[in-house]
Motif scaffolding. Structure first.
Motif, mmCIF file in Angstrom:
data_model
loop_
_atom_site.group_PDB
_atom_site.id
_atom_site.type_symbol
_atom_site.label_atom_id
_atom_site.label_comp_id
_atom_site.label_asym_id
_atom_site.label_seq_id
_atom_site.Cartn_x
_atom_site.Cartn_y
_atom_site.Cartn_z
ATOM 1 N N GLN A 67 -6.946 1.247 -5.528
ATOM 2 C CA GLN A 67 -6.369 2.237 -4.624
ATOM 3 C C GLN A 67 -5.439 3.184 -5.382
ATOM 4 O O GLN A 67 -5.434 4.401 -5.143
ATOM 5 N N ALA A 68 -4.669 2.633 -6.292
ATOM 6 C CA ALA A 68 -3.789 3.481 -7.105
ATOM 7 C C ALA A 68 -4.608 4.462 -7.933
ATOM 8 O O ALA A 68 -4.261 5.653 -8.041
ATOM 9 N N GLU A 73 0.822 -1.211 0.000
ATOM 10 C CA GLU A 73 0.000 0.000 0.000
ATOM 11 C C GLU A 73 0.856 1.261 0.000
ATOM 12 O O GLU A 73 0.450 2.292 -0.555
ATOM 13 N N SER A 130 -7.561 5.603 -7.229
ATOM 14 C CA SER A 130 -8.131 6.621 -6.332
ATOM 15 C C SER A 130 -7.111 7.698 -5.985
ATOM 16 O O SER A 130 -7.481 8.824 -5.638
ATOM 17 N N GLN A 131 -5.814 7.344 -6.070
ATOM 18 C CA GLN A 131 -4.735 8.320 -5.849
ATOM 19 C C GLN A 131 -4.360 9.053 -7.141
ATOM 20 O O GLN A 131 -3.345 9.745 -7.197
ATOM 21 N N ASN A 170 0.360 4.475 -2.528
ATOM 22 C CA ASN A 170 0.011 5.742 -1.875
ATOM 23 C C ASN A 170 1.133 6.773 -1.939
ATOM 24 O O ASN A 170 0.931 7.921 -1.536
ATOM 25 N N ASP A 171 2.307 6.381 -2.429
ATOM 26 C CA ASP A 171 3.443 7.306 -2.483
ATOM 27 C C ASP A 171 3.117 8.461 -3.439
ATOM 28 O O ASP A 171 2.894 8.248 -4.633
#
Length: 432
Positions: free
Chosen positions: A89-90, A62, A92-93, A66-67
């Motif tokens: 998740q990527a 993660e 969403s970032q 998230n970086d």
């Protein structure tokens, strides 16, 4: 401007991808603008073929997605989870994603692409089908002016190797599978390959791109090669065919709203057909459209080098777009996935195809006549009926049909099984 990559997975394909990016000399100059910023792995203790500076590798997957410094997340973990969650998740970032994961895209593509379109990022997947063979981008771009009528492919190298060896060696399935496992061409658990599941994932993706609609993976009819015998391969050869595991997507009229045939199964292919000569672990995809006609894409369908080549190509595509147009100019419709509706898939009972069937019968008079009558009563037209020989005291008869409705063929077989003269129907295969 340097673009930073977050790499998830450092297995065979991940290692190949890293090796290309870390050794850009002699390759496209665009690679010099790409750096590997973080690498997410399941274990730090495993020996690696590539070395990174301290702090780049981490088991916190993660943390990679998230970086805030990472521009593109490259998912090469395989499997459904955590790959699906990390991809979402990527997105969403607001990070672009490159993946080789056909299973995730085939099952969750609608969810992933909807999120990507809303976030304004790309999800590219050239490596998900056909290894190093360029097929995804051509379907999106080069062939975009065509009305696609069919996509037929040999898109699983393991099964193609097994069937090729069965053909050249006259060996049975189990024997060749064991050999393929020793050579590393087949997994210890070969289910996804030999039962056609891997090919079904891939044809679902190709059909979605070629016919401009989403496909539910569970709608793909799937049949593997476990029941193909050396005897069937021999008889197919005598009749002018070879047996291949084909993944088939066919439209009925070229419009997205029309029904599609979508299926994976072992198939008798005429020796004169372009796909008949595709042997070993190689893959090929034959695309037919209007006005183009036929075009075939051929090459190595798996392996570190070919698959990593496709992964890095996708990374470079994204970087090129970001360099030329900037991050806020909207998505290129030729690279993104914008279709929303689901294709209607024709039930397997309603398709029309030719069949090959092998019967073991008691040596009684009139057997062939009884077969002909039963098929005729259900509108099944026979192209040929040949008594091959005997197995012990049982006669062996091979039937090849003309194009018939599968439902009618199956109904006829149910009736034939009840005939006194029929001992067994050991093999039923479709004919291209």
């Amino acid at each position: 401007m340097a673009f930073k990559i977050g790499l998830l997975g450092l297995g065979t394909v991940g290692t190949g991808t890293a090796q290309i990016i870390l050794d850009p000399a002699g390759r496209n100059p665009l690679l010099q603008d790409i750096t590997i910023h973080k690498v997410g792995v399941r274990s730090l203790d495993k020996p690696r073929q590539v070395q990174f500076l301290p702090g780049i590798m981490t088991t916190d997957l993660e943390a990679v997605v998230n970086d805030p410094d990472i521009d593109i997340v490259v998912e090469l973990l395989g499997g459904l989870e955590p790959a699906r969650s990390l991809i979402l998740q990527a997105i969403s970032q607001k990070k672009h994603v490159v993946t080789a994961n056909k299973a995730v895209i085939a099952r969750y593509g609608d969810e992933i692409y909807e999120a990507a379109n809303q976030a304004g990022v790309y999800v590219l997947l050239e490596a998900a089908v056909g290894g190093g063979i360029p097929i995804i981008k051509p379907l999106k771009q080069s062939l975009g002016a065509n009305r696609i009528t069919s996509i037929i492919g040999i898109i699983n190298g393991t099964t193609n190797y097994i069937l090729t060896q069965m053909t050249t060696e006259g060996a049975d399935f189990g024997e060749v599978l064991a050999e393929a496992q020793k050579l590393g061409y087949a997994e210890a658990d070969p289910t996804a390959d030999v039962d056609g599941l891997d090919a079904a994932d891939k044809i679902a993706i190709l059909a979605s791109l070629g016919f401009g609609g989403r496909v539910k993976r569970e709608d793909v009819y799937c049949e593997g090669i476990r029941k193909v015998s050396a005897a069937d391969i021999t008889y197919a050869d005598r009749l002018g065919f070879v047996i291949k595991l084909l993944a088939i997507a066919k439209g009925t009229g070229g419009e997205a709203s029309d029904r599609l045939q979508l299926r994976v199964h072992p198939t008798l292919v005429s020796k004169t057909h372009p796909l008949a000569s595709i042997n070993g672990v190689y893959n090929a995809v034959l695309v037919e459209g209007n006005p183009l006609g036929q075009v075939m894409f051929y090459g190595p369908g798996a392996g570190a080098g070919p698959t990593a080549s496709a992964v890095v190509s996708d990374i470079m595509n994204i970087v090129a777009i970001l360099q030329s147009s900037g991050p806020n100019n909207g998505l290129d419709p030729l690279l993104s996935c914008v279709h929303q509706h689901f294709c209607q898939i024709t039930p397997i009972e309603q398709i029309e195809t030719r069949f090959y069937a092998r019967f073991l019968t008691k040596d009684l008079p009139g057997v062939i006549g009884h077969l002909g009558t039963a098929f005729g009563d259900h509108q099944v037209s026979l192209e040929s009926v040949v008594q091959i020989g005997f197995q012990g005291e049982q006669a062996e008869i091979v039937v090849v049909t003309h194009n018939v409705c599968e439902g009618n063929f199956r109904t006829a077989l149910d009736e034939i099984r009840n005939l006194e003269a029929i001992a067994d129907i050991p093999s039923i295969l479709r004919v291209l």
